[in-house]
Design a protein around this motif. Structure first.
Motif, PDB file in Angstrom:
ATOM      1  N   UNK A 233      28.539  50.221  27.619  1.00 52.27           N
ATOM      2  CA  UNK A 233      29.464  51.286  27.227  1.00 52.27           C
ATOM      3  C   UNK A 233      30.743  51.207  28.075  1.00 52.27           C
TER       4      UNK A 233
ATOM      5  N   UNK B  65      26.223  46.703  19.069  1.00 51.29           N
ATOM      6  CA  UNK B  65      26.363  48.048  18.515  1.00 51.29           C
ATOM      7  C   UNK B  65      27.662  48.706  19.011  1.00 51.29           C
ATOM      8  N   UNK B  66      27.929  48.598  20.312  1.00 50.01           N
ATOM      9  CA  UNK B  66      29.160  49.208  20.846  1.00 50.01           C
ATOM     10  C   UNK B  66      30.412  48.530  20.283  1.00 50.01           C
ATOM     11  N   UNK B  67      30.340  47.202  20.118  1.00 51.37           N
ATOM     12  CA  UNK B  67      31.490  46.503  19.515  1.00 51.37           C
ATOM     13  C   UNK B  67      31.716  46.992  18.084  1.00 51.37           C
ATOM     14  N   UNK B  68      30.614  47.211  17.360  1.00 52.53           N
ATOM     15  CA  UNK B  68      30.727  47.710  15.981  1.00 52.53           C
ATOM     16  C   UNK B  68      31.379  49.085  15.928  1.00 52.53           C
ATOM     17  N   UNK B  69      30.955  49.953  16.849  1.00 51.31           N
ATOM     18  CA  UNK B  69      31.481  51.322  16.862  1.00 51.31           C
ATOM     19  C   UNK B  69      32.993  51.318  17.112  1.00 51.31           C
ATOM     20  N   UNK B  70      33.450  50.464  18.028  1.00 48.60           N
ATOM     21  CA  UNK B  70      34.875  50.472  18.390  1.00 48.60           C
ATOM     22  C   UNK B  70      35.668  49.409  17.636  1.00 48.60           C
ATOM     23  N   UNK B  71      35.145  48.950  16.500  1.00 49.27           N
ATOM     24  CA  UNK B  71      35.926  48.002  15.696  1.00 49.27           C
ATOM     25  C   UNK B  71      36.018  48.535  14.274  1.00 49.27           C
ATOM     26  N   UNK B  72      36.686  47.788  13.441  1.00 47.29           N
ATOM     27  CA  UNK B  72      36.903  48.260  12.076  1.00 47.29           C
ATOM     28  C   UNK B  72      35.905  47.660  11.086  1.00 47.29           C
ATOM     29  N   UNK B  73      34.966  46.904  11.609  1.00 46.29           N
ATOM     30  CA  UNK B  73      33.977  46.242  10.739  1.00 46.29           C
ATOM     31  C   UNK B  73      32.816  47.207  10.434  1.00 46.29           C
ATOM     32  N   UNK B  74      31.974  46.814   9.463  1.00 44.54           N
ATOM     33  CA  UNK B  74      30.807  47.652   9.159  1.00 44.54           C
ATOM     34  C   UNK B  74      29.821  47.596  10.333  1.00 44.54           C
ATOM     35  N   UNK B  75      29.090  48.679  10.523  1.00 36.88           N
ATOM     36  CA  UNK B  75      28.150  48.721  11.652  1.00 36.88           C
ATOM     37  C   UNK B  75      27.032  47.704  11.399  1.00 36.88           C
ATOM     38  N   UNK B  76      26.826  46.861  12.373  1.00 36.86           N
ATOM     39  CA  UNK B  76      25.845  45.758  12.395  1.00 36.86           C
ATOM     40  C   UNK B  76      26.506  44.388  12.270  1.00 36.86           C
TER      41      UNK B  76
ATOM     42  N   UNK C 244      28.839  43.025  14.397  1.00 31.30           N
ATOM     43  CA  UNK C 244      28.794  42.408  15.732  1.00 31.30           C
ATOM     44  C   UNK C 244      27.364  42.284  16.254  1.00 31.30           C
ATOM     45  N   UNK C 245      26.484  43.168  15.778  1.00 29.20           N
ATOM     46  CA  UNK C 245      25.079  43.066  16.201  1.00 29.20           C
ATOM     47  C   UNK C 245      24.531  41.727  15.734  1.00 29.20           C
TER      48      UNK C 245
END
Lengths: 270, 103
Positions: B13, B63-74, B76-77
């Motif tokens: 985080x 997960x954190x990268x997904x939250x702070x980016x414009x891509x769909x969640x998962x 970057x996961x």
């Protein structure tokens, strides 16, 4: 056997976690908004600290070239003062004509002040601390206090909004070269500003017969209805002409510098 | 294990906040190193071969990268998990790294 069971337990745990996270896509807005709301105070502090630290290092690195830069700026200032005087006369004349014709003065924009919180990890998007509660809607233009175009709102949360910068690959809009150059009237040159990613911007679809010069200033036009007229976009750096192509392109240096900006304005009405 | 995962959550985080709000000001030609992916790579390189914390870390970091980016969640996961699996299950089985933990 025991080890195999333990191994499987961990892998199943990871798989379940991935599935759970995938399900979060149905509540994307709520999940993101939740994280942004408690992260924004820390992010604001970090943004300011980063801004100051980079300014400090920049001043150390640029000490050598400072003298020549000051001289260049002095010359530019004098040129601008002369241009300013000419523009003031034109403004007065314009006001008199508008009055005579019964046209009201152009309304100022209705703005909302906002602060940058963070930048997207991979693309040219930023997050600002104003959202639907402040009257912000999708596609509203975002500018700096000097009327420099930054981008437009791409996603709105309750208290936050995502701004697609003009340099993002999906961004494109109509623009033209500022017609008044050093007091001389220039021909109308319009084209399309396209984002290249990584803060790069291209002025594309400019007819071959039009003459572009390095240092030409690009401004927005109302065509397309995305942005209001006359917002500053950037300066022409390099002109690319290929004889077989029907159009020429130009590399643009955007006036907007993310590392120097802290506050932005969202235009609610124009 | 749970304690370690909680510590990882806090570390990732902090890293993502630094990445999106502090390091942006130090970009070179618009490029900023991705701290989270670097951390995931290093972790999976140097942790014990039988430990699965590296995979959990990839999940948390992604997960954190997904939250702070414009891509769909998962998005970057999947990237970080693939990276971790490649390093852990394939690369480390065949390549011996001098400073990594063997057990």
């Amino acid at each position: 056997m025991n080890l195999l069971f333990k191994k499987k337990k961990y892998l199943v745990g990871i798989l379940l976690a991935v599935l759970a996270v995938c399900l979060l896509n149905f509540f994307q807005k709520e999940v993101r908004s939740f994280f942004y709301s408690f992260s924004s105070p820390i992010q604001k502090v970090l943004w300011r600290a980063g801004d100051r630290t980079s300014d400090f290092f920049e001043s150390i690195i640029k000490t050598g070239s400072l003298k020549s830069e000051i001289e260049g700026l002095r010359n530019e200032n004098q040129e601008l003062l002369a241009q300013n005087a000419a523009l003031k006369n034109l403004k007065e004349e314009n006001e008199i004509l508008r009055e005579a014709l019964g046209i009201g003065l152009q309304k100022d924009f209705r703005l909302v002040l906002s602060q940058i919180i963070s930048k997207d990890v991979s693309r040219d998007f930023i997050l600002i601390n104003k959202g639907s509660e402040d009257g912000i809607l999708k596609d509203m233009p975002v500018i700096t206090q000097k009327k420099v175009l930054v981008g437009r709102i791409s996603e709105v949360y309750e208290n936050f909004s995502k701004v697609m910068l003009i340099s993002d690959k999906k961004s494109s809009f109509n623009a033209e070269i500022l017609a008044l150059d050093g007091g001389e009237q220039r021909e109308d040159i319009s084209g399309v500003i396209k984002g290249k990613g990584n803060f790069g911007v291209l002025f594309d679809l400019v007819p071959m017969e039009k003459k572009l010069f390095q240092g030409d200033v690009v401004i927005t036009i109302v065509l397309g209805g995305i942005f209001p007229q006359g917002l500053l976009v950037g300066e022409v750096r390099e002109i690319k002409k290929v004889d077989v192509e029907p159009f020429q392109q130009a590399e643009i240096v955007p006036f907007f510098d993310l590392s120097q900006a802290e506050t932005l304005f969202v235009i609610l009405e124009f | 294990m749970i304690k370690k995962i909680l510590i990882s959550i806090v570390i990732f985080y902090i890293l993502v906040l630094l990445q999106t709000s502090f390091l942006v000001h130090f970009s070179v030609w618009g490029i900023v190193p991705n701290l989270i992916l670097i951390a995931i790579i290093f972790w999976n390189f140097f942790e014990k071969k039988k430990s699965y914390l590296g995979l959990y870390n990839a999940l948390i970091g992604g997960f954190f990268l997904d939250i702070f980016s414009n891509k769909f969640i998962s998005f970057y996961i999947l990237i970080s998990l693939t990276l971790a699996i490649i390093i852990k299950l394939i690369f480390r089985k065949h390549v011996q790294i001098p400073f990594s933990k063997k057990a």
